[in-house]
Design an enzyme around this catalytic site. Structure first.
Site, PDB file in Angstrom:
ATOM      1  N   TRP A   1       0.819  -1.205   0.000  1.00  0.00           N
ATOM      2  CA  TRP A   1       0.000   0.000   0.000  1.00  0.00           C
ATOM      3  C   TRP A   1       0.852   1.254   0.000  1.00  0.00           C
ATOM      4  O   TRP A   1       0.530   2.238  -0.681  1.00  0.00           O
ATOM      5  CB  TRP A   1      -1.008   0.001   1.153  1.00  0.00           C
TER       6      TRP A   1
ATOM      7  N   LYS B   1     -12.887  -1.050   5.623  1.00  0.00           N
ATOM      8  CA  LYS B   1     -12.167  -2.004   6.467  1.00  0.00           C
ATOM      9  C   LYS B   1     -12.716  -1.965   7.896  1.00  0.00           C
ATOM     10  O   LYS B   1     -13.146  -2.950   8.434  1.00  0.00           O
ATOM     11  CB  LYS B   1     -10.665  -1.691   6.504  1.00  0.00           C
TER      12      LYS B   1
ATOM     13  N   ASP C   1      -1.927   6.896   5.924  1.00  0.00           N
ATOM     14  CA  ASP C   1      -3.027   6.108   5.389  1.00  0.00           C
ATOM     15  C   ASP C   1      -3.441   5.154   6.514  1.00  0.00           C
ATOM     16  O   ASP C   1      -2.697   4.240   6.863  1.00  0.00           O
ATOM     17  CB  ASP C   1      -2.544   5.336   4.151  1.00  0.00           C
TER      18      ASP C   1
HETATM   19  C1  LIG Z   1      -7.667  -1.217   1.237  1.00  0.00           C
HETATM   20  C2  LIG Z   1      -6.562  -0.249   1.334  1.00  0.00           C
HETATM   21  C3  LIG Z   1      -6.342   0.724   0.347  1.00  0.00           C
HETATM   22  C4  LIG Z   1      -7.180   0.803  -0.893  1.00  0.00           C
HETATM   23  O1  LIG Z   1      -8.348   1.440  -0.608  1.00  0.00           O
HETATM   24  P1  LIG Z   1      -9.494   1.743  -1.686  1.00  0.00           P
HETATM   25  O2  LIG Z   1     -10.566   2.264  -0.803  1.00  0.00           O
HETATM   26  O3  LIG Z   1      -9.816   0.452  -2.372  1.00  0.00           O
HETATM   27  O4  LIG Z   1      -8.993   2.743  -2.636  1.00  0.00           O
HETATM   28  C5  LIG Z   1      -5.311   1.609   0.531  1.00  0.00           C
HETATM   29  N1  LIG Z   1      -4.537   1.572   1.627  1.00  0.00           N
HETATM   30  C6  LIG Z   1      -4.707   0.650   2.597  1.00  0.00           C
HETATM   31  C7  LIG Z   1      -3.810   0.654   3.789  1.00  0.00           C
HETATM   32  C8  LIG Z   1      -5.726  -0.276   2.480  1.00  0.00           C
HETATM   33  O5  LIG Z   1      -5.905  -1.201   3.442  1.00  0.00           O
END
Ligand SMILES: *Cc1c(COP(=O)(O)O)cnc(C)c1O
Length: 360
Positions: free
Chosen positions: A102, A196, A172
């Site tokens: 990520w 999530k 993030d």
């Molecule tokens: C799932 C995830 C993403 C991607 O997110 P989207 O909402 O599909 O764009 C990015 N960063 C992390 C840490 C994630 O777990």
């Protein structure tokens, strides 16, 4: 009706109570005669839903008054672009810490809008540990320092957040927001997709320090200019209203459970149970350095990969689903976000022990 224990990394399990409330309110939200999906986002009903969700989130994370909460769209991947567009603010570059899939995606996207310095990378360790803070080569002129709080695919998580001096720290937090207390005032910005640990996909949360608003690159779509979004209460364009509503129900549920501190206690207990079972035997391989193991996404492999399919099939037969690891790392991954009760982890551990007894 049979509900399974869903170990999906995302979209992930939601608290059953939240789904029941949503079902009960589906046709007629609190006497309005409307489903939340059918409401004007500017009407007084939805405005009250939106305001309550924001104030609950503010309370849960103790978001300081000089921070704005934005309810956006596009997911964390869109935010990987939107964030540099808004936060480069005339600086030549931003610092990125590379800890896996990520963060690699984040920094690759940022490169389209400005310079990126990879100040540390876990590549040498095969992304099994987070590089020591002492070895990061930070640029004091950087626009911001970007980290991924929890690497959902690799199964790594910062046990605590780094001190990066005066440069705004950006994280993030898609896969661990609200899983443990966090001091918002140590960050310039936090962002994450909702699917999530918050609610349905379609909603992206951004928590941003006010003084960082303004100065977006001219190429920034107006609907993604943080200042425009903030000035319009996240309603410059139509927001993902239903996802926003469900997120509000999740926040209410979190508060009723005892808030983020209680979630951290439960998440610690769930992770200890699962990692304890993995550590008890060489039947299971644990790739991630102990001190950087994620409490949200537990990544492991079977010593004998030829048993993977049998393990997954037996799990499914017991109502334990979505345990297959990401194709990049293989093996297994159990995502145990806030909504996963300890009973689900106990059922998984019971199956793991049974499987080991018959195949070990
Ligand atoms: C799932 C995830 C993403 C991607 O997110 P989207 O909402 O599909 O764009 C990015 N960063 C992390 C840490 C994630 O777990």
């Amino acid at each position: 009706m049979t509900r399974v224990f869903n170990f999906s990394p995302g979209p992930a399990a939601l608290p059953e109570e939240v789904l029941r409330t949503a079902a009960a309110e589906m046709l007629d939200w609190q006497g309005s005669g409307l489903s939340v999906m059918e409401m004007s986002h500017r009407g007084k009903e939805f405005m009250s839903i939106a305001a309550e969700a924001e104030s609950l989130l503010r309370e849960l994370l103790a978001v300081p008054a000089n921070y704005r909460i934005l309810f956006m769209q596009g997911g964390a991947l869109a935010e990987n672009a939107i964030l540099p567009m808004n936060l480069l603010r005339g600086r030549a570059s931003a610092d990125y810490v590379d800890t896996g899939e990520w963060s690699k995606k984040s920094l690759a996207e940022a490169r389209r809008y400005g310079g990126v310095n990879i100040v540390a990378s876990g590549q040498d360790s095969g992304y099994t540990r987070i590089p020591d803070r002492a070895d990061w080569r930070l640029d004091p002129q950087a626009a911001y320092v970007h980290i991924c709080s929890n690497e959902t695919i690799g199964g790594l998580q910062y046990p605590e957040y780094p001190d990066v001096g005066d440069v705004p720290l950006v994280a993030d937090v898609s896969s661990d927001i609200l899983s443990r207390p966090l001091d918002v005032s140590r960050f310039g910005a936090l962002y994450g997709g909702a699917q999530k640990n918050i609610g349905p996909s379609g909603l992206t949360l951004v928590i941003l320090r006010e003084d960082l608003l303004g100065g977006a690159l001219p190429c920034t779509p107006t609907a993604f200019d943080y200042k425009v979004v903030a000035d319009n209460g996240s309603m410059y364009n139509t927001p993902p209203t239903y996802s926003w509503y469900i997120a509000g129900l999740v926040f209410k549920w979190l508060k009723a459970q005892g808030g983020v501190a209680e979630m951290a206690r439960r998440n610690d207990a769930k992770a200890a149970l699962l990692y304890g079972t993995l550590d008890a035997s060489d039947f299971w391989l644990k790739p991630v350095a102990r001190e950087h193991r994620s409490k949200m996404n537990v990544v492991f492999r079977l010593q004998d990969e030829s048993l993977d399919e049998a393990f997954l099939a037996g799990a499914k037969a017991r109502g334990l689903v979505q345990l297959k690891g990401h194709r990049v790392v293989g093996g297994m991954r159990a995502s145990i976000y806030n909504a996963m009760p300890i009973e689900g982890v106990q059922a998984l551990v019971d199956w793991m022990r049974e499987f080991e007894r018959s195949h070990g």
